[in-house]
Design a protein around this motif. Structure first.
Motif, PDB file in Angstrom:
ATOM      1  N   UNK A 137      23.810  28.225 -12.598  1.00  0.00           N
ATOM      2  CA  UNK A 137      23.087  28.381 -13.872  1.00  0.00           C
ATOM      3  C   UNK A 137      22.971  27.041 -14.595  1.00  0.00           C
ATOM      4  N   UNK A 138      24.039  26.232 -14.560  1.00  0.00           N
ATOM      5  CA  UNK A 138      23.975  24.899 -15.163  1.00  0.00           C
ATOM      6  C   UNK A 138      22.924  24.031 -14.471  1.00  0.00           C
ATOM      7  N   UNK A 139      22.834  24.161 -13.165  1.00  0.00           N
ATOM      8  CA  UNK A 139      21.852  23.372 -12.408  1.00  0.00           C
ATOM      9  C   UNK A 139      20.438  23.765 -12.794  1.00  0.00           C
ATOM     10  N   UNK A 140      20.188  25.068 -12.888  1.00  0.00           N
ATOM     11  CA  UNK A 140      18.867  25.533 -13.325  1.00  0.00           C
ATOM     12  C   UNK A 140      18.532  24.980 -14.708  1.00  0.00           C
ATOM     13  N   UNK A 141      19.506  25.003 -15.614  1.00  0.00           N
ATOM     14  CA  UNK A 141      19.278  24.518 -16.977  1.00  0.00           C
ATOM     15  C   UNK A 141      18.998  23.021 -16.979  1.00  0.00           C
ATOM     16  N   UNK A 142      19.741  22.259 -16.155  1.00  0.00           N
ATOM     17  CA  UNK A 142      19.526  20.806 -16.106  1.00  0.00           C
ATOM     18  C   UNK A 142      18.167  20.478 -15.517  1.00  0.00           C
ATOM     19  N   UNK A 143      17.742  21.220 -14.513  1.00  0.00           N
ATOM     20  CA  UNK A 143      16.401  21.012 -13.945  1.00  0.00           C
ATOM     21  C   UNK A 143      15.345  21.309 -14.999  1.00  0.00           C
ATOM     22  N   UNK A 144      15.566  22.349 -15.789  1.00  0.00           N
ATOM     23  CA  UNK A 144      14.613  22.677 -16.854  1.00  0.00           C
ATOM     24  C   UNK A 144      14.531  21.551 -17.879  1.00  0.00           C
ATOM     25  N   UNK A 145      15.662  20.972 -18.241  1.00  0.00           N
ATOM     26  CA  UNK A 145      15.662  19.870 -19.200  1.00  0.00           C
ATOM     27  C   UNK A 145      14.937  18.644 -18.628  1.00  0.00           C
ATOM     28  N   UNK A 146      15.176  18.366 -17.344  1.00  0.00           N
ATOM     29  CA  UNK A 146      14.493  17.230 -16.721  1.00  0.00           C
ATOM     30  C   UNK A 146      12.982  17.443 -16.686  1.00  0.00           C
ATOM     31  N   UNK A 147      12.564  18.666 -16.400  1.00  0.00           N
ATOM     32  CA  UNK A 147      11.130  18.951 -16.382  1.00  0.00           C
ATOM     33  C   UNK A 147      10.531  18.863 -17.776  1.00  0.00           C
ATOM     34  N   UNK A 148      11.305  19.273 -18.805  1.00  0.00           N
ATOM     35  CA  UNK A 148      10.831  19.136 -20.181  1.00  0.00           C
ATOM     36  C   UNK A 148      10.668  17.660 -20.538  1.00  0.00           C
TER      37      UNK A 148
END
Length: 403
Positions: A137-148
């Motif tokens: 879940x942390x990885x998904x969130x970090x990928x989302x932040x990078x894409x933002x």
């Protein structure tokens, strides 16, 4: 006449002065215009270089961000594979082993070391599953932040490209070009009114404002995008290092617990096999004893049957001698011996009957022992089938790997 002459001279002097002032003013205006245009051209070139530099920085950071997103996506797949392996393989096998061992029989249905380690293994697997799931879940969130962050950079790059297009066109313009426009409005020209699309930290929110953008704000926006991108990339790199550590520690812990449980299984299987071997040897000896006792009983019965003939012979002889006439019916040594023979035969048969009873009782006990041993052997055979065949075969497919 004198008046007109003086007036003419005055007008000539004024005209000469005006001509001189006009010439000077024109020359001065020409110099000012050239200087201003030169300054403006210089500022435009400086601005273009500044934009190009910032665009280059944004492109560099964008490339690094894309690479980090790709790297973190690979780590996401690794975590997903580990989670699937733990959830679908290990936990299922552990549960099947626990269920299978409930089918043990009699005395073997005990809470042993294998049971203890299986329960601990299930606890370790569930803990690893929860930990890996949280990291996923942390990885998904970090990928989302990078894409933002990447979205903000792309939008800033788009603005920079548009700005470059406009100012490059401005640099090429000359005062002699056609289609030049003169501003006839009443608003002051000391500020530039532009439309700014400000990108907030998240993709989902955009705020469009029509206002004046100060130079420091323009600089800070790009700087903020670069800083935010570096921050998120550092967070992603730290997360990837953390993932490497956690995956290794988790897999090592799972493998250690698997080895401990397998060792407990092997020890239990060895103990069960040794007990089964001892029971089988004892069973074999018991069968031998049963056979020997059956032969003994047959021999005793045969001996008793043989003594019945002798007993009948003695009784018949004694009965015949009772028919002797008169004085011949005496208690002689023959009669005494016949009576003695009958008593001794009765004692012998009684002793044989007692031995036969004891032999038959011993046979019943041996047969009961044989049945109990066979039941115990079946229990051990069932336990070996569960532990060695079912459980250990299942556990061979338990494969923990740091994907």
């Amino acid at each position: 006449m004198n008046y007109r002459y003086r007036s003419s001279e005055a007008q000539q002097e004024l005209s000469e002065r005006l001509l001189a002032e006009a010439t000077l003013a024109c020359e001065s205006a020409k110099e000012i215009v050239k200087t201003n245009k030169k300054e403006t051209d210089h500022r435009l070139l400086e601005k273009l270089n500044d934009i190009e530099f910032r665009k280059g920085e944004l492109l560099r950071i964008r490339k690094d961000t894309v690479l980090e997103i790709d790297a973190l996506s690979v780590y996401k797949e690794r975590i997903t594979d580990v989670l699937k392996s733990v959830k679908r393989n290990a936990l299922e096998i552990c549960e099947k082993c626990l269920i299978a061992r409930k089918c043990r029989l009699s005395i073997d249905l005990v809470y042993d070391d294998v049971e203890t380690n299986l329960l601990k293994e299930r606890e370790v697997i569930q803990g690893a599953e929860n930990l890996v799931d949280r990291i996923l879940r942390k990885t998904y969130e970090q990928i989302r932040k990078l894409k933002a962050t990447l979205y903000c950079i792309d939008h800033d790059l788009e603005n920079k490209e548009n700005n470059l297009h406009i100012d490059r066109r401005n640099v090429t313009l000359k005062e002699t070009d056609f289609n030049l426009n003169i501003y006839h409005g009443t608003s002051p020209l000391d500020k530039s009114y532009v439309t700014l699309l400000r990108s907030i930290k998240f993709i989902y929110k955009r705020t469009v404002k029509h206002r004046v953008v100060k130079l420091n704000e323009w600089e800070l926006q790009t700087n903020s995008n670069v800083i935010d991108a570096n921050k998120e990339m550092n967070s992603a790199k730290q997360l990837r290092c953390y993932i490497d550590t956690i995956i290794k520690e988790t897999i090592d812990e799972l493998n250690n617990q698997k080895d401990v449980t397998n060792k407990a299984f092997r020890q239990r299987i060895e103990q069960t096999r040794e007990a089964k071997t001892k029971l089988e040897l004892q069973h074999s000896e018991t069968i031998k004893q049963v056979t020997a006792m059956l032969n003994n009983i047959t021999h005793i019965k045969k001996s008793i049957a043989e003594k019945e003939g002798y007993m009948a012979l003695a009784h018949t002889r004694l009965g015949h001698r009772c028919q002797r006439p008169g004085i011949e019916h005496t208690q002689d040594l023959v009669e005494v011996n016949l009576v003695k023979e009958i008593h001794e035969l009765r004692n012998v048969v009684a002793n044989l009957q007692r031995m036969l009873y004891e032999a038959e009782a011993s046979l019943r006990y041996l047969l009961k022992t044989q049945i109990q041993l066979e039941e115990d052997i079946n229990v051990k055979t069932n336990t070996l089938k569960i532990d060695e065949v079912e459980c250990m075969t299942l556990r061979q497919s338990m494969d923990y790997r740091a994907y």
